[in-house]
Structure formats: structure tokens, C-alpha cells
Design a protein around this motif. Structure first.
Motif, PDB file in Angstrom:
ATOM      1  N   UNK A 232      24.604  33.726 -23.708  1.00  0.00           N
ATOM      2  CA  UNK A 232      25.047  32.183 -23.520  1.00  0.00           C
ATOM      3  C   UNK A 232      24.473  31.755 -22.116  1.00  0.00           C
ATOM      4  N   UNK A 233      25.066  32.461 -21.218  1.00  0.00           N
ATOM      5  CA  UNK A 233      24.745  32.035 -19.805  1.00  0.00           C
ATOM      6  C   UNK A 233      23.323  32.247 -19.492  1.00  0.00           C
ATOM      7  N   UNK A 234      22.676  32.936 -20.108  1.00  0.00           N
ATOM      8  CA  UNK A 234      21.247  33.434 -19.865  1.00  0.00           C
ATOM      9  C   UNK A 234      20.486  32.000 -20.493  1.00  0.00           C
ATOM     10  N   UNK A 235      20.946  31.627 -21.569  1.00  0.00           N
ATOM     11  CA  UNK A 235      20.521  30.583 -22.234  1.00  0.00           C
ATOM     12  C   UNK A 235      20.566  29.215 -21.457  1.00  0.00           C
ATOM     13  N   UNK A 236      21.889  29.472 -20.942  1.00  0.00           N
ATOM     14  CA  UNK A 236      22.330  27.928 -19.999  1.00  0.00           C
ATOM     15  C   UNK A 236      21.269  28.103 -18.992  1.00  0.00           C
ATOM     16  N   UNK A 237      20.946  29.108 -18.296  1.00  0.00           N
ATOM     17  CA  UNK A 237      20.025  29.242 -17.169  1.00  0.00           C
ATOM     18  C   UNK A 237      18.481  28.716 -17.611  1.00  0.00           C
ATOM     19  N   UNK A 238      17.867  29.381 -18.716  1.00  0.00           N
ATOM     20  CA  UNK A 238      16.696  28.897 -19.345  1.00  0.00           C
ATOM     21  C   UNK A 238      16.692  27.542 -19.586  1.00  0.00           C
TER      22      UNK A 238
ATOM     23  N   UNK B 173      24.927  34.044 -13.300  1.00  0.00           N
ATOM     24  CA  UNK B 173      23.586  33.422 -14.039  1.00  0.00           C
ATOM     25  C   UNK B 173      23.743  31.786 -13.841  1.00  0.00           C
ATOM     26  N   UNK B 174      24.988  31.394 -14.170  1.00  0.00           N
ATOM     27  CA  UNK B 174      25.239  30.030 -14.216  1.00  0.00           C
ATOM     28  C   UNK B 174      25.447  29.243 -12.662  1.00  0.00           C
ATOM     29  N   UNK B 175      25.467  30.187 -11.800  1.00  0.00           N
ATOM     30  CA  UNK B 175      25.381  29.583 -10.456  1.00  0.00           C
ATOM     31  C   UNK B 175      24.138  29.987  -9.662  1.00  0.00           C
TER      32      UNK B 175
ATOM     33  N   UNK C 262      34.178  25.977 -31.537  1.00  0.00           N
ATOM     34  CA  UNK C 262      35.280  25.449 -31.610  1.00  0.00           C
ATOM     35  C   UNK C 262      36.356  26.168 -30.935  1.00  0.00           C
ATOM     36  N   UNK C 263      36.282  27.216 -30.415  1.00  0.00           N
ATOM     37  CA  UNK C 263      37.121  28.143 -29.800  1.00  0.00           C
ATOM     38  C   UNK C 263      36.622  28.448 -28.248  1.00  0.00           C
ATOM     39  N   UNK C 264      37.395  27.947 -27.466  1.00  0.00           N
ATOM     40  CA  UNK C 264      36.808  28.065 -26.011  1.00  0.00           C
ATOM     41  C   UNK C 264      37.811  29.062 -25.184  1.00  0.00           C
ATOM     42  N   UNK C 265      38.767  29.815 -25.574  1.00  0.00           N
ATOM     43  CA  UNK C 265      39.330  30.728 -24.923  1.00  0.00           C
ATOM     44  C   UNK C 265      38.686  32.093 -24.796  1.00  0.00           C
ATOM     45  N   UNK C 266      37.585  31.812 -23.906  1.00  0.00           N
ATOM     46  CA  UNK C 266      36.672  33.001 -23.808  1.00  0.00           C
ATOM     47  C   UNK C 266      36.356  33.428 -22.462  1.00  0.00           C
ATOM     48  N   UNK C 267      35.867  34.655 -22.148  1.00  0.00           N
ATOM     49  CA  UNK C 267      35.525  35.211 -20.736  1.00  0.00           C
ATOM     50  C   UNK C 267      34.176  34.721 -20.348  1.00  0.00           C
ATOM     51  N   UNK C 268      34.260  35.088 -19.009  1.00  0.00           N
ATOM     52  CA  UNK C 268      32.647  34.974 -18.509  1.00  0.00           C
ATOM     53  C   UNK C 268      32.624  35.806 -17.538  1.00  0.00           C
ATOM     54  N   UNK C 269      32.079  37.055 -17.667  1.00  0.00           N
ATOM     55  CA  UNK C 269      31.899  38.287 -17.137  1.00  0.00           C
ATOM     56  C   UNK C 269      31.096  37.853 -15.769  1.00  0.00           C
ATOM     57  N   UNK C 270      31.113  38.814 -14.773  1.00  0.00           N
ATOM     58  CA  UNK C 270      30.593  38.515 -13.628  1.00  0.00           C
ATOM     59  C   UNK C 270      29.196  38.261 -13.735  1.00  0.00           C
ATOM     60  N   UNK C 271      28.426  38.934 -14.715  1.00  0.00           N
ATOM     61  CA  UNK C 271      27.038  38.684 -14.744  1.00  0.00           C
ATOM     62  C   UNK C 271      26.733  37.257 -15.301  1.00  0.00           C
ATOM     63  N   UNK C 272      27.570  36.701 -16.092  1.00  0.00           N
ATOM     64  CA  UNK C 272      27.455  35.482 -16.506  1.00  0.00           C
ATOM     65  C   UNK C 272      27.768  34.412 -15.590  1.00  0.00           C
ATOM     66  N   UNK C 273      28.942  34.626 -14.598  1.00  0.00           N
ATOM     67  CA  UNK C 273      29.278  33.873 -13.477  1.00  0.00           C
ATOM     68  C   UNK C 273      28.119  33.599 -12.707  1.00  0.00           C
TER      69      UNK C 273
ATOM     70  N   UNK D  87      22.273  36.960  -9.896  1.00  0.00           N
ATOM     71  CA  UNK D  87      22.597  38.239 -10.423  1.00  0.00           C
ATOM     72  C   UNK D  87      22.373  39.467  -9.455  1.00  0.00           C
ATOM     73  N   UNK D  88      21.194  39.603  -9.035  1.00  0.00           N
ATOM     74  CA  UNK D  88      20.893  40.594  -8.099  1.00  0.00           C
ATOM     75  C   UNK D  88      21.418  40.716  -6.882  1.00  0.00           C
TER      76      UNK D  88
END
Length: 205
Positions: free
Chosen positions: A54-60, A114-116, A101-112, A122-123
Motif C-alpha cells: 500500500x505504501x508503494x502504491x501511495x508513493x506511485x 516509502x511514505x516519507x 474499514x479497519x485502521x488498526x494496522x501496522x506500518x513497517x519501517x519499509x512502509x514508513x 528506503x535505501x
């Protein structure tokens, strides 16, 4: 032998005892369970892969605002009454982006990362993380024999890394900052280079 038996008991507990006990937690529970793939697709405990995707799609999709999520994590102590548009948890951000509808989800370091800042972030993040952890290891290993602040760091941070890597950072940063502050607070000058006291020499009065 004690270590082997403890690990074996832990494996048996996770695979057999805990699932059986879970079946009797509430009234009307059943011992039947969904298959592996059904549970994998529907259980939010297995969200890491999908959240990275999802974070990759968010960046794309061009939605990344550089460092916005990271700034929200660093300034976690600022109340939303003062910072009205303070970033939400990255797990929630990605859940809202995908319409979950459910938002109690994680965001692994890779996702963090990507969204930043996308793939470049990431590299950079993981190169910096690797260098930092390598430097910590070189200080921690001898500290277990001699004592000092790095022995405390080596006892706490490796365990907490599981939470940091799982994310989200907004949830994990508060406890991490308190830990860092506490370690700094008890650190004395040259503590890391001083071993345990030598009581073999008695002082004369």
C-alpha cells in the motif's frame, strides 16, 4: 539444556497450547479454524506485506509529502489542539488511502520510509540503520563483560527493534524517546570505558 527446554516449551505453547486455550476464552467458541490462506487474508495480524504494498502504491500515486510522517513521529508530544493537521499514524494513513474499514494496522519501517520519500528513502534509511546497528554492536558486545551504559542499551534496544521494525513509528517513538532519555540520564562520564569495581585491593585507614 535449560535453554533448549525453554525454547521447545515456547514452540509447543505457541503451536498447541495457546490455540487450544483460545478456543475456550468466550462462550460459544469453536475449535474449528479457517485455513491458513483464509486466515492470512482476513487477519490484520498479517498486514505487514500488504501495508508495504500500500505504501508503494501511495508513493506511485504521487501522494508522498517528504518527511511529513517522520516529522509527526518526532514531534509526537505536540498535542493536536496546537497542531491541527498533525499527521496521523502511518498505518491509519494507509488504511484510509485504501478505503479500509479497519485502521488498526501496522506500518513497517519499509512502509514508513516509502511514505516519507519513496524508494530512495528506503535505501538511505536502511543503510543508515545498518551502520548504526553495527556501531551499536561493536560497543555492546564488550560492554556485557565490563558493564556500562551500552550493556543496558544492548539489553533493551534489540528487543524493542521488533516494535520499531513493525511500526508504526508514531506509536513506537514515545517509548523509544523515554528509553533514550533514561539511558542518557544515568550515563556518567567515561562510564562505558570503566569496568566493574576492583575490590581485591583494600584501602588502609
Amino acid at each position: 539444556m535449560r535453554a533448549r527446554l525453554t525454547m521447545l516449551a515456547g514452540i509447543v505453547g505457541f503451536l498447541a497450547i495457546f490455540p487450544i486455550a483460545d478456543a475456550f476464552r468466550t462462550e460459544g467458541s469453536t475449535a474449528t479454524r479457517a485455513g491458513f490462506f483464509e486466515e492470512y487474508l482476513s487477519n490484520p495480524d498479517y498486514d505487514a506485506f500488504w501495508q508495504i504494498a500500500n505504501s508503494l502504491s501511495y508513493w506511485i500515486d504521487g501522494l508522498v509529502v517528504p518527511f511529513r510522517q517522520a516529522l509527526g513521529s518526532l514531534l509526537f508530544f505536540v498535542p493536536r489542539a496546537i497542531w491541527a493537521d498533525k499527521p496521523t499514524d502511518t498505518g491509519i494513513l494507509l488504511a484510509d488511502y485504501r478505503g479500509y474499514s479497519f485502521d488498526n494496522l501496522s506500518a513497517p519501517m519499509w512502509a514508513e520510509a516509502l511514505v516519507n520519500g519513496g524508494l530512495i528513502a528506503v535505501v538511505i534509511v536502511f543503510i543508515a540503520l545498518g551502520v548504526g546497528l553495527r556501531a551499536m554492536d561493536t560497543r555492546t558486545i564488550p560492554a556485557f563483560a565490563t558493564g556500562g551504559t551500552w550493556a543496558i542499551v544492548g539489553a533493551i534496544l534489540p528487543v524493542y527493534m521488533t516494535i520499531l521494525l513493525r511500526g508504526s513509528l508514531l506509536q513506537a517513538t514515545g517509548a523509544l524517546m523515554i528509553t533514550i532519555f533514561s539511558v542518557i540520564l544515568i550515563t556518567g562520564r567515561n562510564t562505558d570505558d570503566v569496568g566493574p569495581p576492583d575490590y581485591s585491593r583494600s584501602s588502609s585507614l
